[in-house]
Design a protein around this motif. Structure first.
Motif, PDB file in Angstrom:
ATOM      1  N   THR A  29       0.864  -1.176   0.000  1.00  0.00           N
ATOM      2  CA  THR A  29       0.000   0.000   0.000  1.00  0.00           C
ATOM      3  C   THR A  29       0.903   1.229   0.000  1.00  0.00           C
ATOM      4  O   THR A  29       2.108   1.121   0.209  1.00  0.00           O
ATOM      5  CB  THR A  29      -0.923   0.024   1.230  1.00  0.00           C
ATOM      6  OG1 THR A  29      -0.132   0.057   2.411  1.00  0.00           O
ATOM      7  CG2 THR A  29      -1.857  -1.174   1.232  1.00  0.00           C
ATOM      8  N   THR A  30       0.317   2.373  -0.242  1.00  0.00           N
ATOM      9  CA  THR A  30       1.105   3.601  -0.314  1.00  0.00           C
ATOM     10  C   THR A  30       0.657   4.601   0.751  1.00  0.00           C
ATOM     11  O   THR A  30      -0.481   4.559   1.221  1.00  0.00           O
ATOM     12  CB  THR A  30       0.981   4.246  -1.700  1.00  0.00           C
ATOM     13  OG1 THR A  30      -0.403   4.414  -2.012  1.00  0.00           O
ATOM     14  CG2 THR A  30       1.650   3.386  -2.768  1.00  0.00           C
ATOM     15  N   SER A  31       1.543   5.474   1.111  1.00  0.00           N
ATOM     16  CA  SER A  31       1.246   6.525   2.065  1.00  0.00           C
ATOM     17  C   SER A  31       0.043   7.327   1.585  1.00  0.00           C
ATOM     18  O   SER A  31      -0.063   7.659   0.407  1.00  0.00           O
ATOM     19  CB  SER A  31       2.466   7.441   2.203  1.00  0.00           C
ATOM     20  OG  SER A  31       2.196   8.489   3.082  1.00  0.00           O
ATOM     21  N   GLY A  32      -0.879   7.603   2.485  1.00  0.00           N
ATOM     22  CA  GLY A  32      -2.067   8.359   2.138  1.00  0.00           C
ATOM     23  C   GLY A  32      -3.191   7.539   1.546  1.00  0.00           C
ATOM     24  O   GLY A  32      -4.246   8.071   1.215  1.00  0.00           O
ATOM     25  N   SER A  48      -4.828  -0.827  -7.075  1.00  0.00           N
ATOM     26  CA  SER A  48      -3.479  -0.288  -7.235  1.00  0.00           C
ATOM     27  C   SER A  48      -3.385   0.528  -8.513  1.00  0.00           C
ATOM     28  O   SER A  48      -4.020   0.203  -9.517  1.00  0.00           O
ATOM     29  CB  SER A  48      -2.446  -1.421  -7.277  1.00  0.00           C
ATOM     30  OG  SER A  48      -2.437  -2.143  -6.068  1.00  0.00           O
ATOM     31  N   LYS A  49      -2.568   1.574  -8.460  1.00  0.00           N
ATOM     32  CA  LYS A  49      -2.326   2.461  -9.607  1.00  0.00           C
ATOM     33  C   LYS A  49      -0.828   2.444  -9.902  1.00  0.00           C
ATOM     34  O   LYS A  49      -0.016   2.696  -9.016  1.00  0.00           O
ATOM     35  CB  LYS A  49      -2.786   3.878  -9.258  1.00  0.00           C
ATOM     36  CG  LYS A  49      -2.492   4.921 -10.307  1.00  0.00           C
ATOM     37  CD  LYS A  49      -2.943   6.299  -9.796  1.00  0.00           C
ATOM     38  CE  LYS A  49      -2.649   7.412 -10.756  1.00  0.00           C
ATOM     39  NZ  LYS A  49      -3.071   8.735 -10.217  1.00  0.00           N
ATOM     40  N   LEU A  50      -0.494   2.119 -11.150  1.00  0.00           N
ATOM     41  CA  LEU A  50       0.907   2.093 -11.580  1.00  0.00           C
ATOM     42  C   LEU A  50       1.107   3.070 -12.732  1.00  0.00           C
ATOM     43  O   LEU A  50       0.156   3.382 -13.458  1.00  0.00           O
ATOM     44  CB  LEU A  50       1.310   0.691 -12.033  1.00  0.00           C
ATOM     45  CG  LEU A  50       1.261  -0.372 -10.941  1.00  0.00           C
ATOM     46  CD1 LEU A  50       0.009  -1.195 -11.086  1.00  0.00           C
ATOM     47  CD2 LEU A  50       2.497  -1.208 -10.982  1.00  0.00           C
ATOM     48  N   ALA A  59      -0.109   4.486  -6.271  1.00  0.00           N
ATOM     49  CA  ALA A  59      -1.101   4.449  -5.190  1.00  0.00           C
ATOM     50  C   ALA A  59      -1.594   3.014  -5.046  1.00  0.00           C
ATOM     51  O   ALA A  59      -1.674   2.279  -6.033  1.00  0.00           O
ATOM     52  CB  ALA A  59      -2.269   5.381  -5.487  1.00  0.00           C
ATOM     53  N   SER A  60      -1.923   2.626  -3.816  1.00  0.00           N
ATOM     54  CA  SER A  60      -2.432   1.275  -3.598  1.00  0.00           C
ATOM     55  C   SER A  60      -3.134   1.219  -2.249  1.00  0.00           C
ATOM     56  O   SER A  60      -2.624   1.750  -1.256  1.00  0.00           O
ATOM     57  CB  SER A  60      -1.290   0.257  -3.652  1.00  0.00           C
ATOM     58  OG  SER A  60      -1.786  -1.063  -3.614  1.00  0.00           O
ATOM     59  N   THR A  61      -4.308   0.579  -2.226  1.00  0.00           N
ATOM     60  CA  THR A  61      -5.100   0.502  -1.010  1.00  0.00           C
ATOM     61  C   THR A  61      -5.788  -0.851  -0.869  1.00  0.00           C
ATOM     62  O   THR A  61      -6.037  -1.534  -1.859  1.00  0.00           O
ATOM     63  CB  THR A  61      -6.163   1.627  -0.987  1.00  0.00           C
ATOM     64  OG1 THR A  61      -6.791   1.662   0.298  1.00  0.00           O
ATOM     65  CG2 THR A  61      -7.213   1.442  -2.069  1.00  0.00           C
TER      66      THR A  61
END
Length: 126
Positions: A29-32, A48-50, A59-61
């Protein structure tokens, strides 16, 4: 643990969004991000976004409640909002206060659709 990609979409900038489900407690996951913790039970949704070269995780949640949660569709609108759809058998799947139906209705699986901003950091209401 198990990770399954079920859907893919590309935004107007060429960024690649992937949605699916995972049983991994350490999925990246990513910060925020909206949710950085595995929610327990069987599986959690991931989004997830690459970047367009697939060389950077932007971004990843996680998304889910305490039981099985699986995404199998993703779409991005012209404003960059991200829509994820799938199924859940979690009585505590996260919903917004203005959602059409905020309760688990029993049976094997309830359908869900969730809306995020382009950074997967905010759960959008409309």
């Amino acid at each position: 643990n198990d990770d399954y990609a079920e859907a893919i979409a590309i935004d107007t900038s060429g960024n690649v969004y992937v949605a699916g489900w995972t049983k991994s407690t350490n999925f990246p996951t990513t910060s925020g991000a909206y949710d950085r913790s595995f929610n327990g039970g069987g599986a959690d949704v991931f989004v997830s976004k690459l970047n367009s070269n697939l060389t950077q995780l932007l971004a990843s949640t996680y998304l889910g409640g305490s039981n099985d949660n699986k995404a199998n569709a993703i779409a991005i609108d012209s404003s960059g909002n991200v829509y994820v759809a799938g199924g859940t058998d979690s009585y505590n799947f996260p919903t917004t206060s203005e959602a059409y139906d905020r309760s688990y209705n029993g049976g094997n699986v309830d359908a869900f659709i969730s809306k995020f901003d382009a950074n997967l950091s905010k759960w959008k209401q409309n």
